[in-house]
Design a protein around this motif. Structure first.
Motif, PDB file in Angstrom:
ATOM      1  N   VAL A 152      35.699  41.693-110.400  1.00  0.00           N
ATOM      2  CA  VAL A 152      35.350  43.087-110.691  1.00  0.00           C
ATOM      3  C   VAL A 152      33.979  43.414-110.118  1.00  0.00           C
ATOM      4  O   VAL A 152      33.780  44.470-109.503  1.00  0.00           O
ATOM      5  CB  VAL A 152      35.414  43.367-112.213  1.00  0.00           C
ATOM      6  N   ALA A 153      33.018  42.506-110.284  1.00  0.00           N
ATOM      7  CA  ALA A 153      31.675  42.740-109.742  1.00  0.00           C
ATOM      8  C   ALA A 153      31.723  42.856-108.218  1.00  0.00           C
ATOM      9  O   ALA A 153      31.037  43.706-107.631  1.00  0.00           O
ATOM     10  CB  ALA A 153      30.728  41.615-110.174  1.00  0.00           C
ATOM     11  N   LEU A 154      32.537  42.025-107.565  1.00  0.00           N
ATOM     12  CA  LEU A 154      32.697  42.122-106.111  1.00  0.00           C
ATOM     13  C   LEU A 154      33.314  43.457-105.719  1.00  0.00           C
ATOM     14  O   LEU A 154      32.850  44.126-104.791  1.00  0.00           O
ATOM     15  CB  LEU A 154      33.570  40.977-105.591  1.00  0.00           C
ATOM     16  N   ALA A 155      34.352  43.866-106.438  1.00  0.00           N
ATOM     17  CA  ALA A 155      35.038  45.125-106.121  1.00  0.00           C
ATOM     18  C   ALA A 155      34.119  46.325-106.300  1.00  0.00           C
ATOM     19  O   ALA A 155      34.218  47.314-105.562  1.00  0.00           O
ATOM     20  CB  ALA A 155      36.284  45.278-106.994  1.00  0.00           C
ATOM     21  N   ARG A 156      33.218  46.238-107.245  1.00  0.00           N
ATOM     22  CA  ARG A 156      32.280  47.345-107.509  1.00  0.00           C
ATOM     23  C   ARG A 156      31.040  47.280-106.627  1.00  0.00           C
ATOM     24  O   ARG A 156      30.168  48.139-106.702  1.00  0.00           O
ATOM     25  CB  ARG A 156      31.862  47.322-108.980  1.00  0.00           C
ATOM     26  N   GLY A 157      30.927  46.235-105.813  1.00  0.00           N
ATOM     27  CA  GLY A 157      29.771  46.096-104.937  1.00  0.00           C
ATOM     28  C   GLY A 157      28.512  45.652-105.651  1.00  0.00           C
ATOM     29  O   GLY A 157      27.411  45.807-105.132  1.00  0.00           O
ATOM     30  N   GLU A 158      28.671  45.079-106.842  1.00  0.00           N
ATOM     31  CA  GLU A 158      27.513  44.635-107.615  1.00  0.00           C
ATOM     32  C   GLU A 158      27.006  43.273-107.159  1.00  0.00           C
ATOM     33  O   GLU A 158      25.857  42.917-107.415  1.00  0.00           O
ATOM     34  CB  GLU A 158      27.875  44.592-109.103  1.00  0.00           C
ATOM     35  N   ILE A 159      27.867  42.490-106.522  1.00  0.00           N
ATOM     36  CA  ILE A 159      27.485  41.181-105.977  1.00  0.00           C
ATOM     37  C   ILE A 159      28.141  41.036-104.610  1.00  0.00           C
ATOM     38  O   ILE A 159      29.019  41.814-104.240  1.00  0.00           O
ATOM     39  CB  ILE A 159      27.904  40.006-106.896  1.00  0.00           C
ATOM     40  N   GLY A 160      27.728  40.028-103.871  1.00  0.00           N
ATOM     41  CA  GLY A 160      28.320  39.760-102.571  1.00  0.00           C
ATOM     42  C   GLY A 160      27.612  40.518-101.458  1.00  0.00           C
ATOM     43  O   GLY A 160      26.691  41.296-101.692  1.00  0.00           O
ATOM     44  N   ARG A 161      28.068  40.259-100.239  1.00  0.00           N
ATOM     45  CA  ARG A 161      27.500  40.908 -99.060  1.00  0.00           C
ATOM     46  C   ARG A 161      28.533  40.820 -97.944  1.00  0.00           C
ATOM     47  O   ARG A 161      29.406  39.954 -97.966  1.00  0.00           O
ATOM     48  CB  ARG A 161      26.206  40.230 -98.629  1.00  0.00           C
ATOM     49  N   PRO A 162      28.418  41.675 -96.958  1.00  0.00           N
ATOM     50  CA  PRO A 162      29.321  41.578 -95.810  1.00  0.00           C
ATOM     51  C   PRO A 162      29.035  40.289 -95.033  1.00  0.00           C
ATOM     52  O   PRO A 162      27.901  39.810 -95.007  1.00  0.00           O
ATOM     53  CB  PRO A 162      28.964  42.801 -94.956  1.00  0.00           C
ATOM     54  N   PRO A 163      30.059  39.721 -94.394  1.00  0.00           N
ATOM     55  CA  PRO A 163      29.826  38.510 -93.607  1.00  0.00           C
ATOM     56  C   PRO A 163      29.001  38.812 -92.367  1.00  0.00           C
ATOM     57  O   PRO A 163      29.052  39.914 -91.820  1.00  0.00           O
ATOM     58  CB  PRO A 163      31.239  38.054 -93.218  1.00  0.00           C
ATOM     59  N   THR A 164      28.240  37.814 -91.930  1.00  0.00           N
ATOM     60  CA  THR A 164      27.480  37.955 -90.691  1.00  0.00           C
ATOM     61  C   THR A 164      28.427  37.745 -89.507  1.00  0.00           C
ATOM     62  O   THR A 164      29.516  37.188 -89.657  1.00  0.00           O
ATOM     63  CB  THR A 164      26.351  36.914 -90.613  1.00  0.00           C
ATOM     64  N   ASP A 165      27.995  38.164 -88.326  1.00  0.00           N
ATOM     65  CA  ASP A 165      28.792  37.935 -87.118  1.00  0.00           C
ATOM     66  C   ASP A 165      29.046  36.439 -86.922  1.00  0.00           C
ATOM     67  O   ASP A 165      30.140  36.027 -86.524  1.00  0.00           O
ATOM     68  CB  ASP A 165      28.098  38.524 -85.890  1.00  0.00           C
ATOM     69  N   GLU A 166      28.043  35.622 -87.206  1.00  0.00           N
ATOM     70  CA  GLU A 166      28.183  34.170 -87.057  1.00  0.00           C
ATOM     71  C   GLU A 166      29.258  33.636 -88.014  1.00  0.00           C
ATOM     72  O   GLU A 166      30.072  32.785 -87.635  1.00  0.00           O
ATOM     73  CB  GLU A 166      26.838  33.496 -87.334  1.00  0.00           C
ATOM     74  N   GLU A 167      29.274  34.128 -89.245  1.00  0.00           N
ATOM     75  CA  GLU A 167      30.292  33.693 -90.208  1.00  0.00           C
ATOM     76  C   GLU A 167      31.686  34.136 -89.776  1.00  0.00           C
ATOM     77  O   GLU A 167      32.659  33.387 -89.928  1.00  0.00           O
ATOM     78  CB  GLU A 167      29.969  34.239 -91.603  1.00  0.00           C
ATOM     79  N   LEU A 168      31.782  35.335 -89.228  1.00  0.00           N
ATOM     80  CA  LEU A 168      33.074  35.804 -88.734  1.00  0.00           C
ATOM     81  C   LEU A 168      33.572  34.922 -87.596  1.00  0.00           C
ATOM     82  O   LEU A 168      34.737  34.508 -87.573  1.00  0.00           O
ATOM     83  CB  LEU A 168      32.978  37.256 -88.265  1.00  0.00           C
ATOM     84  N   ARG A 169      32.690  34.608 -86.640  1.00  0.00           N
ATOM     85  CA  ARG A 169      33.080  33.754 -85.509  1.00  0.00           C
ATOM     86  C   ARG A 169      33.523  32.376 -86.000  1.00  0.00           C
ATOM     87  O   ARG A 169      34.497  31.808 -85.498  1.00  0.00           O
ATOM     88  CB  ARG A 169      31.941  33.629 -84.513  1.00  0.00           C
ATOM     89  N   ALA A 170      32.822  31.830 -86.998  1.00  0.00           N
ATOM     90  CA  ALA A 170      33.175  30.518 -87.553  1.00  0.00           C
ATOM     91  C   ALA A 170      34.558  30.546 -88.196  1.00  0.00           C
ATOM     92  O   ALA A 170      35.258  29.531 -88.237  1.00  0.00           O
ATOM     93  CB  ALA A 170      32.124  30.071 -88.562  1.00  0.00           C
TER      94      ALA A 170
END
Length: 84
Positions: A44-62
């Motif tokens: 729920v916290a993730l869905a509401r944007g209360e925690i977490g972050r978008p992945p970095t380009d490096e994480e996406l490539r990995a």
């Protein structure tokens, strides 16, 4: 003003538990009731944007994802479009 949360907790045939926050329209599961509820709080916290972050380009490539292909918006594929 918050009116509280309505949560549904179900024991599955495999012994795992599913917890669903009806207001947030989010579900999670766990091997125990406590684990399912803790996972639900995080979901729920993730869905509401209360925690977490978008992945970095490096994480996406990995993960094998081209960052140029990771854009939000645009047109939905046919299978995801509502029939009108």
């Amino acid at each position: 003003m918050s009116t509280g949360r309505e949560i549904r907790l179900v024991e599955n045939p495999n012994g795992w538990w599913t917890a669903r926050d009806l207001d947030a329209d989010v579900s999670s599961q766990g091997e125990t009731r406590d684990e399912a509820l803790a996972n639900l709080d995080e979901a729920v916290a993730l869905a509401r944007g209360e925690i977490g972050r978008p992945p970095t380009d490096e994480e996406l490539r990995a993960a094998g994802i081209d960052p140029a292909d990771n854009e939000s918006g645009g047109e939905l594929p046919d299978v995801l479009q509502a029939d009108e």
